[in-house]
Design an enzyme around this catalytic site. Structure first.
Site, PDB file in Angstrom:
ATOM      1  N   LYS A 106     -42.249   0.908  23.831  1.00 29.21           N
ATOM      2  CA  LYS A 106     -41.006   1.614  23.459  1.00 29.21           C
ATOM      3  C   LYS A 106     -41.240   3.128  23.532  1.00 29.21           C
ATOM      4  O   LYS A 106     -40.378   3.872  23.994  1.00 29.21           O
ATOM      5  CB  LYS A 106     -40.534   1.204  22.057  1.00 29.21           C
ATOM      6  CG  LYS A 106     -40.066  -0.231  21.918  1.00 29.21           C
ATOM      7  CD  LYS A 106     -38.860  -0.579  22.783  1.00 29.21           C
ATOM      8  CE  LYS A 106     -37.582   0.070  22.297  1.00 29.21           C
ATOM      9  NZ  LYS A 106     -36.413  -0.400  23.097  1.00 29.21           N
ATOM     10  N   THR A 122     -36.780   2.610  18.657  1.00 28.64           N
ATOM     11  CA  THR A 122     -37.178   2.159  17.326  1.00 28.64           C
ATOM     12  C   THR A 122     -37.972   3.228  16.570  1.00 28.64           C
ATOM     13  O   THR A 122     -38.623   4.073  17.196  1.00 28.64           O
ATOM     14  CB  THR A 122     -38.044   0.880  17.465  1.00 28.64           C
ATOM     15  OG1 THR A 122     -38.695   0.613  16.236  1.00 28.64           O
ATOM     16  CG2 THR A 122     -39.121   1.039  18.532  1.00 28.64           C
ATOM     17  N   ASP A 123     -37.965   3.120  15.248  1.00 29.83           N
ATOM     18  CA  ASP A 123     -38.807   4.007  14.427  1.00 29.83           C
ATOM     19  C   ASP A 123     -40.299   3.708  14.624  1.00 29.83           C
ATOM     20  O   ASP A 123     -41.155   4.529  14.278  1.00 29.83           O
ATOM     21  CB  ASP A 123     -38.433   3.887  12.938  1.00 29.83           C
ATOM     22  CG  ASP A 123     -38.559   2.478  12.366  1.00 29.83           C
ATOM     23  OD1 ASP A 123     -38.930   1.536  13.112  1.00 29.83           O
ATOM     24  OD2 ASP A 123     -38.279   2.302  11.162  1.00 29.83           O
ATOM     25  N   GLU A 124     -40.610   2.529  15.198  1.00 27.37           N
ATOM     26  CA  GLU A 124     -42.025   2.143  15.329  1.00 27.37           C
ATOM     27  C   GLU A 124     -42.787   3.037  16.298  1.00 27.37           C
ATOM     28  O   GLU A 124     -44.018   3.032  16.300  1.00 27.37           O
ATOM     29  CB  GLU A 124     -42.139   0.663  15.731  1.00 27.37           C
ATOM     30  CG  GLU A 124     -41.529  -0.240  14.686  1.00 27.37           C
ATOM     31  CD  GLU A 124     -41.903  -1.700  14.837  1.00 27.37           C
ATOM     32  OE1 GLU A 124     -43.003  -1.991  15.333  1.00 27.37           O
ATOM     33  OE2 GLU A 124     -41.084  -2.549  14.445  1.00 27.37           O
ATOM     34  N   TYR A 131     -45.836  -3.556  21.437  1.00 28.42           N
ATOM     35  CA  TYR A 131     -44.372  -3.371  21.436  1.00 28.42           C
ATOM     36  C   TYR A 131     -44.017  -1.903  21.260  1.00 28.42           C
ATOM     37  O   TYR A 131     -43.297  -1.307  22.069  1.00 28.42           O
ATOM     38  CB  TYR A 131     -43.738  -4.201  20.304  1.00 28.42           C
ATOM     39  CG  TYR A 131     -42.323  -3.754  19.931  1.00 28.42           C
ATOM     40  CD1 TYR A 131     -41.270  -3.879  20.836  1.00 28.42           C
ATOM     41  CD2 TYR A 131     -42.052  -3.199  18.681  1.00 28.42           C
ATOM     42  CE1 TYR A 131     -39.983  -3.459  20.502  1.00 28.42           C
ATOM     43  CE2 TYR A 131     -40.774  -2.780  18.335  1.00 28.42           C
ATOM     44  CZ  TYR A 131     -39.742  -2.913  19.253  1.00 28.42           C
ATOM     45  OH  TYR A 131     -38.474  -2.481  18.931  1.00 28.42           O
ATOM     46  N   ASN A 154     -35.506  -0.802  10.810  1.00 32.97           N
ATOM     47  CA  ASN A 154     -35.310  -2.265  10.818  1.00 32.97           C
ATOM     48  C   ASN A 154     -33.850  -2.615  10.539  1.00 32.97           C
ATOM     49  O   ASN A 154     -33.250  -2.080   9.611  1.00 32.97           O
ATOM     50  CB  ASN A 154     -36.132  -2.910   9.708  1.00 32.97           C
ATOM     51  CG  ASN A 154     -37.526  -3.227  10.161  1.00 32.97           C
ATOM     52  OD1 ASN A 154     -38.060  -2.605  11.078  1.00 32.97           O
ATOM     53  ND2 ASN A 154     -38.129  -4.205   9.509  1.00 32.97           N
ATOM     54  N   ASN A 214     -41.757  -5.685   1.983  1.00 29.33           N
ATOM     55  CA  ASN A 214     -41.426  -7.016   2.508  1.00 29.33           C
ATOM     56  C   ASN A 214     -41.251  -8.010   1.357  1.00 29.33           C
ATOM     57  O   ASN A 214     -40.372  -8.873   1.383  1.00 29.33           O
ATOM     58  CB  ASN A 214     -42.525  -7.495   3.459  1.00 29.33           C
ATOM     59  CG  ASN A 214     -42.470  -6.756   4.793  1.00 29.33           C
ATOM     60  OD1 ASN A 214     -41.497  -6.061   5.086  1.00 29.33           O
ATOM     61  ND2 ASN A 214     -43.507  -6.901   5.597  1.00 29.33           N
TER      62      ASN A 214
HETATM   63  N1  LIG Z   1     -33.887  -5.340  15.491  1.00 34.28           N
HETATM   64  C1  LIG Z   1     -34.289  -4.218  14.937  1.00 34.28           C
HETATM   65  O1  LIG Z   1     -34.562  -4.163  13.728  1.00 34.28           O
HETATM   66  C2  LIG Z   1     -34.407  -2.967  15.770  1.00 34.28           C
HETATM   67  C3  LIG Z   1     -34.635  -1.762  15.097  1.00 34.28           C
HETATM   68  C4  LIG Z   1     -34.710  -0.588  15.857  1.00 34.28           C
HETATM   69  C5  LIG Z   1     -34.572  -0.638  17.237  1.00 34.28           C
HETATM   70  N2  LIG Z   1     -34.372  -1.823  17.866  1.00 34.28           N
HETATM   71  C6  LIG Z   1     -34.209  -1.793  19.334  1.00 34.28           C
HETATM   72  O2  LIG Z   1     -32.907  -2.254  19.605  1.00 34.28           O
HETATM   73  C7  LIG Z   1     -32.883  -2.971  20.859  1.00 34.28           C
HETATM   74  C8  LIG Z   1     -32.285  -4.346  20.624  1.00 34.28           C
HETATM   75  O3  LIG Z   1     -33.097  -5.036  19.657  1.00 34.28           O
HETATM   76  P1  LIG Z   1     -32.696  -6.480  19.156  1.00 34.28           P
HETATM   77  O4  LIG Z   1     -33.298  -6.655  17.829  1.00 34.28           O
HETATM   78  O5  LIG Z   1     -31.245  -6.711  19.362  1.00 34.28           O
HETATM   79  O6  LIG Z   1     -33.531  -7.362  20.205  1.00 34.28           O
HETATM   80  P2  LIG Z   1     -33.367  -8.885  20.670  1.00 34.28           P
HETATM   81  O7  LIG Z   1     -34.735  -9.334  21.013  1.00 34.28           O
HETATM   82  O8  LIG Z   1     -32.576  -9.659  19.676  1.00 34.28           O
HETATM   83  O9  LIG Z   1     -32.482  -8.765  21.981  1.00 34.28           O
HETATM   84  C9  LIG Z   1     -32.970  -8.234  23.182  1.00 34.28           C
HETATM   85  C10 LIG Z   1     -32.049  -8.696  24.299  1.00 34.28           C
HETATM   86  O10 LIG Z   1     -32.552  -8.140  25.537  1.00 34.28           O
HETATM   87  C11 LIG Z   1     -32.499  -9.169  26.517  1.00 34.28           C
HETATM   88  N3  LIG Z   1     -33.516  -8.895  27.531  1.00 34.28           N
HETATM   89  C12 LIG Z   1     -34.871  -8.996  27.401  1.00 34.28           C
HETATM   90  N4  LIG Z   1     -35.452  -8.657  28.562  1.00 34.28           N
HETATM   91  C13 LIG Z   1     -34.455  -8.320  29.430  1.00 34.28           C
HETATM   92  C14 LIG Z   1     -34.420  -7.879  30.764  1.00 34.28           C
HETATM   93  N5  LIG Z   1     -35.544  -7.706  31.478  1.00 34.28           N
HETATM   94  N6  LIG Z   1     -33.228  -7.614  31.342  1.00 34.28           N
HETATM   95  C15 LIG Z   1     -32.084  -7.790  30.630  1.00 34.28           C
HETATM   96  N7  LIG Z   1     -32.042  -8.235  29.379  1.00 34.28           N
HETATM   97  C16 LIG Z   1     -33.221  -8.491  28.778  1.00 34.28           C
HETATM   98  C17 LIG Z   1     -32.767 -10.455  25.756  1.00 34.28           C
HETATM   99  O11 LIG Z   1     -32.313 -11.588  26.481  1.00 34.28           O
HETATM  100  C18 LIG Z   1     -31.997 -10.214  24.478  1.00 34.28           C
HETATM  101  O12 LIG Z   1     -30.659 -10.635  24.618  1.00 34.28           O
HETATM  102  C19 LIG Z   1     -34.338  -3.021  21.331  1.00 34.28           C
HETATM  103  O13 LIG Z   1     -34.530  -2.039  22.315  1.00 34.28           O
HETATM  104  C20 LIG Z   1     -35.155  -2.711  20.090  1.00 34.28           C
HETATM  105  O14 LIG Z   1     -36.345  -2.048  20.427  1.00 34.28           O
HETATM  106  C21 LIG Z   1     -34.270  -2.988  17.155  1.00 34.28           C
END
Ligand SMILES: NC(=O)c1ccc[n+]([C@@H]2O[C@H](COP(=O)([O-])OP(=O)(O)OC[C@H]3O[C@@H](n4cnc5c(N)ncnc54)[C@H](O)[C@@H]3O)[C@@H](O)[C@H]2O)c1
Length: 361
Positions: free
Chosen positions: A169, A141-143, A165, A194, A264
């Protein structure tokens, strides 16, 4: 749904594939012709229904389990011999990490370590050509870079995470880099901004606002609403991950952003305006009248901005979906897929979901 422009390594082990971005990725990978093994613990944000349309598809295998389970990860690697691992699995909600960081340390740090170490052992068992082409892509993530008042963070900017969080990461990213430098594991990292789109658990801002607008219940806005974020449709985010997987240089990190910034307040107001068009309220009331200010989140980063010139220049990725078009498509998806989020609401009714409480539309 279309596939990816680039052909993916196959078979692929996708962790966290029942979550928001992971599910979008798995669907597109399958359409592209890849064979996918999804490993997901199905925590509160993981939704088996997001992948239900793939049940019976010989190119998809779903396994419920945790990335912290070394024996399970070893078994999946030796049984399916994936050519790449893409790690989406994570605890992802900042508010939850403030309430209780422990699951974030467990999955984001220990889980990523488990995957890296299992991949390192697995790669030693592969023939040299297979070991050479093997990749582990870690989705981040960018965070990790923290807040920036002006300008944009590049891949060389230092980690300055604010929330538990973001800290976990950043720690995971550091481990991934160390596994490349120390052991030569061919890793890739994407640091994305995001995202929004179908299949997102309704504690996150965009689906929360959509469901509260649908229910005509108050739409919460943190603090003064002037926090700036960059927004990218999940489909464009997944295309960037696929492009990095196919063409990225091992050991490298790529920022992923469409450079579309808004506060936001602006994004919430844009969603309210879409509702005014698609589902006007009785008596000429506007959906924006539902917006209520709530106390700000502790340590709330003011502005995120990342430079993804490395991704566009080296790999040629560009986003395709504009924010207005993507938001409207997302609103229409939630309206048309009530069965998907109703089940979630049924399970989580009464619990705090991010900024608000579960409502009954
Ligand atoms: N959503 C965003 O805006 C965003 C932006 C940048 C990066 N990310 C990164 O992208 C990735 C996915 O984000 P997302 O928004 O889809 O998250 P999400 O919370 O919707 O999904 C995460 C998934 O991981 C699974 N999970 C959690 N713990 C687990 C474990 N121990 N073993 C196996 N599976 C497990 C959960 O059941 C879920 O299905 C993350 O690593 C997040 O940091 C998300």
């Amino acid at each position: 749904m279309t596939g990816f422009a680039t052909s993916l390594p196959s078979p692929l082990l996708v962790t966290g594939g029942a979550g928001f971005i992971g599910a979008n990725f798995v669907h597109r990978a399958i359409v592209s012709g890849a064979r996918v093994i999804t490993l997901d613990a199905l925590n509160y944000a993981g939704n088996r229904a997001s992948l239900a349309s793939l049940d019976g598809n010989p190119n998809h295998t779903f396994v419920q389990g945790s990335i912290t389970d070394r024996a399970l990860v070893d078994r999946l690697l030796s049984r399916h011999r994936p050519h790449a691992v893409v790690n989406f699995a994570a605890e992802t909600h900042v508010d939850r990490s403030i309430d209780d960081p422990s699951p974030f340390v467990e999955t984001n740090l220990l889980g990523t370590f488990t995957l890296l170490d299992a991949a390192r052992a697995h790669r030693r068992e592969l023939r040299s050509a297979e070991a050479e082409s093997f990749r582990l892509l870690h989705v981040s993530t960018d965070e990790v870079y923290g807040s920036i008042a002006e300008g944009r963070f590049t891949e060389n900017s230092p980690f300055q995470p604010s929330s538990p969080y973001a800290a976990t990461k950043a720690g995971a990213d550091a481990l991934v880099l160390a596994y490349h430098r120390t052991y030569g594991l061919p890793t890739l990292i994407t640091n994305g901004c995001n995202s929004y789109g179908p299949y997102q658990f309704p504690e996150k801002l965009v689906p929360l606002v959509i469901l509260n607008c649908l229910a005509e219940t108050p739409v919460p806005l943190y603090g003064d609403g002037a926090h700036v974020r960059e927004w990218l449709h999940a489909s464009d985010h997944c295309a960037a991950i696929a492009a990095v997987l196919a063409q990225g240089r091992p050991g490298e990190t790529y920022n992923v952003s469409g450079s579309v910034q808004c506060t936001n307040r602006e994004i919430i107001t844009a969603i309210c305006a879409i509702f005014d068009k698609l589902r006007p309220r009785a008596g000429g009331k506007l959906h924006a009248e539902l917006i209520v200010n709530v106390a700000d989140r502790p340590g709330h980063d003011r502005r995120y901005a990342i430079d993804s010139a490395k991704l566009t220049d080296e790999i040629g990725w560009r986003p395709e979906i504009t924010l207005p078009a993507g938001l409207e498509e997302t609103v229409r998806w939630y309206v048309a897929n009530a069965a998907w989020w109703r089940e979630t609401h049924r399970r989580y009714r009464g619990q705090r979901l991010g900024l608000g409480r579960v409502v009954e539309p």
